[in-house]
Write an enzyme that holds these catalytic residues in place. Sequence first.
Site, short mmCIF file in Angstrom:
data_model
loop_
_atom_site.label_atom_id
_atom_site.label_comp_id
_atom_site.label_asym_id
_atom_site.label_seq_id
_atom_site.Cartn_x
_atom_site.Cartn_y
_atom_site.Cartn_z
N THR A 98 0.80 -1.22 0.00
CA THR A 98 0.00 0.00 0.00
C THR A 98 0.85 1.28 0.00
O THR A 98 0.66 2.14 -0.87
CB THR A 98 -0.96 -0.01 1.22
OG1 THR A 98 -1.84 -1.12 1.07
CG2 THR A 98 -1.75 1.26 1.33
N HIS A 100 15.00 3.14 26.93
CA HIS A 100 14.85 2.00 27.82
C HIS A 100 13.60 2.16 28.66
O HIS A 100 13.37 3.24 29.19
CB HIS A 100 16.09 1.91 28.73
CG HIS A 100 16.06 0.71 29.61
ND1 HIS A 100 16.33 -0.55 29.12
CD2 HIS A 100 15.76 0.56 30.92
CE1 HIS A 100 16.21 -1.42 30.13
NE2 HIS A 100 15.87 -0.78 31.21
#
Lengths: 470, 470
Positions: B316, B445
């Site tokens: 797409t 993190h």
Amino acid sequence: NFRASKDQQEDGELDATYDYDLVVIGGGSGGSAASKEAAFLGKKSRNDSHAFGWNTPDKVRHDWNKMVEKIQEHIKSLNSSYQEELRDKKVDYINAYASFLDPHTLKTVDKTNEERIITAQHIVITTGGILRYPSIPGAKEYCITSDDIFSLPHSPGKTLCVGASYIALECAGFLNGLGLEVEVMVRSILLRGFDQQMAERIGKNMKEKGVKFSRGFVPIKIEKVQDGSSVFRLGRTPTLKVTSKHQESGEIREDMYNTVLFAIGRDACTDEIAAEKAGIIPFSRFSRVIVDEAERTNVKNIFAIGDVLDGKLELTPVAIQAGIRLSRRLYGSQDSLMDYINVPTVIFTPIEYGSVGLSEEAAIERFGAADLEIYHKSFKPVEYTLPKKVENVGYAKLICIKSLNERVVGLHYFGPNAGEVTQGFALGLKLNASKADFDSLVGIHPTTAEVLTTLRFTKASGQDVSKGKC
Amino acid sequence: NFRASKDQQEDGELDATYDYDLVVIGGGSGGSAASKEAAFLGKKSRNDSHAFGWNTPDKVRHDWNKMVEKIQEHIKSLNSSYQEELRDKKVDYINAYASFLDPHTLKTVDKTNEERIITAQHIVITTGGILRYPSIPGAKEYCITSDDIFSLPHSPGKTLCVGASYIALECAGFLNGLGLEVEVMVRSILLRGFDQQMAERIGKNMKEKGVKFSRGFVPIKIEKVQDGSSVFRLGRTPTLKVTSKHQESGEIREDMYNTVLFAIGRDACTDEIAAEKAGIIPFSRFSRVIVDEAERTNVKNIFAIGDVLDGKLELTPVAIQAGIRLSRRLYGSQDSLMDYINVPTVIFTPIEYGSVGLSEEAAIERFGAADLEIYHKSFKPVEYTLPKKVENVGYAKLICIKSLNERVVGLHYFGPNAGEVTQGFALGLKLNASKADFDSLVGIHPTTAEVLTTLRFTKASGQDVSKGKC
Ligand SMILES: Cc1cc2nc3c(=O)[nH]c(=O)nc-3n(C[C@H](O)[C@H](O)[C@H](O)COP(=O)(O)OP(=O)(O)OC[C@H]3O[C@@H](n4cnc5c(N)ncnc54)[C@H](O)[C@@H]3O)c2cc1C
Ligand SMILES: Cc1cc2nc3c(=O)[nH]c(=O)nc-3n(C[C@H](O)[C@H](O)[C@H](O)COP(=O)(O)OP(=O)(O)OC[C@H]3O[C@@H](n4cnc5c(N)ncnc54)[C@H](O)[C@@H]3O)c2cc1C
Ligand SMILES: NC(=O)c1ccc[n+]([C@@H]2O[C@H](COP(=O)([O-])OP(=O)(O)OC[C@H]3O[C@@H](n4cnc5c(N)ncnc54)[C@H](OP(=O)(O)O)[C@@H]3O)[C@@H](O)[C@H]2O)c1
Ligand SMILES: NC(=O)c1ccc[n+]([C@@H]2O[C@H](COP(=O)([O-])OP(=O)(O)OC[C@H]3O[C@@H](n4cnc5c(N)ncnc54)[C@H](OP(=O)(O)O)[C@@H]3O)[C@@H](O)[C@H]2O)c1
């Protein structure tokens, strides 16, 4: 045990022999990161299985103790695997507190009170920070910080989070997600230092989810209400009365909670390392260490990284990356400094917020409002289309500098999986991506991240982006 | 209705007046993308709420019809919002089939059989593709493709997916995730054209989840077994007998399924556009259109983009990006061509696979094995640490070119949220990121994406990366 070469020559210290080339004070990033990880994981706990055809019951009960048990197990496993890794790497792991005797000498004291003297050519201070309590009556006696939350033996019940940093908002969002009554007491603004448009989006979304925000108030006294007279009937949970005062009007309020959590910043753990014996001066506010751009203190063989630093980002990967760069400068062949600007960071609130580069405020300050072109869009996260959650709750913006060929200096994304989305784009910003580079990037469909490849409207145009589609 | 300027001058066609500047044949990317999106959403349906303390029941029943209803609602809403968007943009939307009369003239025929003749200066063919059936007895009569799956009035039951493309594997993974018995019949290799090490990881993981793989077999006949004699006792679900033959040994097998789904590639929808009347020649295998690097056919005012093209990626956002570039070349001020190399793409199998740039095979072919340095790591996705799912199921690798200062030419990621993770890094690859750029990128993190900032081991070193930590 390896030897330094480069620095020895510079310093003319070839003769000195030390026990170690490098000593690092501070075990680093373990505990709080682990509990953080666990909190993060805990939050990813429910989704809209109904819309996908699963017959899950409407009322699901959450078991606090079961979650705490799992999280503690996880933290233990992280700690032990971390120590194993160090053993692998020929590093002596000394489980003891260290303090300076002189610039090259440390005294360590272990749990059994045994002392040892060690010397080192280079020393790195990474003793981190400790969550702060305010000096008001009852704070230390009755209240907790985020460090304690995953060892509470009972559900925290109705909770007050004091502070408006990412820790306060993440804790509030997490507890609210578990179905608890939560209030956030905000002294001034949300998320000082972050893009304020994004900060207010977080606040608005959390409010919609049922978190209460008390703006302008600061607690001045905490008292424990007689056990047994608990107004909340929550078994073992205590009841705390919080007296707070509005910063401007002086209005006084008294409210009851089961738990009061302080998240009002951290102090560096430097009071007990006797830095003055090494000649390190001066320390800044909150006991933080001042270093140059190469993380060197005023004493040339002593460095500091991580949360102990003044005015730097307090994040696990920042400490890690700074440590890697420092080691490479000392013992490797690379000279590159740590880049504290293009650090991507995410706030793990119920809807996450990821950013890298400059906030809109910082960009205006640095480049002037007239030189900014800001592209933005509201979108409906791909995860939300089927369950028919709130429309277009996501929002993304790119801050570009007109005079630099629309170079992108700030990326802000409010939506699910913000960490996964932001991480890669941060590489693009480091490589000086322009808006045209974003435009010619082919999207991945269906994802939420692809919205960043389709930003067409500028803030200056005033066009309504709230109906944008993803 | 806007006017072309640039091209008119080049072509010397200033005198010609057409009804339209540009006509696009094909409504584009709607239907299949929508059902794809829905499938993707449907898959995100369950997680490990248990480990997080939620008391969800152990056996959760899945309701096929409820899911199909939600998905159909979603597709309808997508289609109508798409038409609204077009109306906003001053585009005439003609709901009719088009075919050529000459290079500038089209005949359209609508549902009521009404014909119309329209002329245009430029014409773009975007008629897409149609899923292929093999020419074997019973295929068209009794079998389905992925187009049909979300309108099945009943659960597909025990299902055979024929083919080894991403569509076959995604369908198999999705149905397996709903708890159905699924088999994949693979003629030769998994995921031709993709990195084969990654393809085999997908296969291994799906096998561990209970999907059966029959390698080397191809179906040669499908028969419907008498209704009522269903061996699977699944109410209205039919029973199909599939005869298949091994490509090498010639072994013949007969097996029973409720549903047989073909995912063996697509044919371009060009048979009915009378392209020969416009002088477009030659079409390639599977009726695909051949164009130059500017998406121009041999007829200078006729272009083609998307799935109708030969040898291009059928995705797409590729069709969308190519469309944007083409419009800008025709009517805007930009000359840039579509970049078909650094297209990020993701396979939404149970554990997702994201990639951008070259596969290991393609990199070897282009640069030679000796010039490659491949960094890799196994990791445990952050979502899986608490629920104690399979250890280190994730895997990431970067393919770098030694002679180009370790420029990263291929990125491969096998783990959760692969689309969100890969999208941003694709921008880095477009900007010629080197391994050193990845290394100096600060992680976020805790995320899974941060693994890509921590790759230290090379494949050449032979070091065991299966115990790596995230
Ligand atoms: C609630 C919370 C949530 C967070 N969430 C995130 C997040 O989502 N993402 C993120 O990246 N970061 C997060 N952080 C920040 C992150 O934990 C810190 O930035 C990181 O731990 C800093 O690492 P450090 O090595 O500088 O300090 P620390 O990790 O604090 O390590 C310092 C170590 O030094 C030891 N020490 C202190 N004094 C001495 C001494 N005299 N001798 C020997 N050892 C000593 C301490 O015991 C400690 O083990 C969070 C922090 C908190 C509190
Ligand atoms: C099961 C499945 C899963 C997929 N998953 C993904 C995915 O996860 N991510 C992704 O990026 N891509 C995916 N794709 C691919 C994606 O759907 C296609 O690449 C994309 O739709 C191509 O767009 P297009 O405009 O070229 O063609 P299409 O979207 O097929 O549009 C062509 C249109 O032209 C019309 N048409 C045909 N002939 C005529 C005519 N003569 N006159 C007028 N109109 C005509 C058709 O009716 C159709 O509406 C998937 C495809 C399938 C089948
Ligand atoms: N990525 C980024 O862009 C970013 C953003 C923010 C911070 N940071 C870094 O993170 C570090 C820590 O930031 P920080 O100092 O703002 O700490 P913090 O822990 O992030 O924030 C402290 C919060 O507590 C509030 N607070 C402080 N004392 C209080 C009191 N007595 N009563 C009630 N509320 C109180 C503050 O409100 P006030 O706002 O009213 O002070 C603030 O909301 C800084 O070194 C900074 O560089 C980075
Ligand atoms: N991103 C990428 O790197 C990438 C990768 C692959 C494809 N693509 C693009 O996607 C487009 C479509 O790819 P594609 O042609 O491979 O189609 P596809 O739909 O992706 O794959 C067809 C699959 O069906 C199998 N198959 C075909 N006929 C069969 C039959 N009669 N019986 C059993 N199995 C059969 C093929 O196996 P065999 O392998 O045995 O033929 C293959 O596994 C191509 O134009 C290509 O450019 C891109």
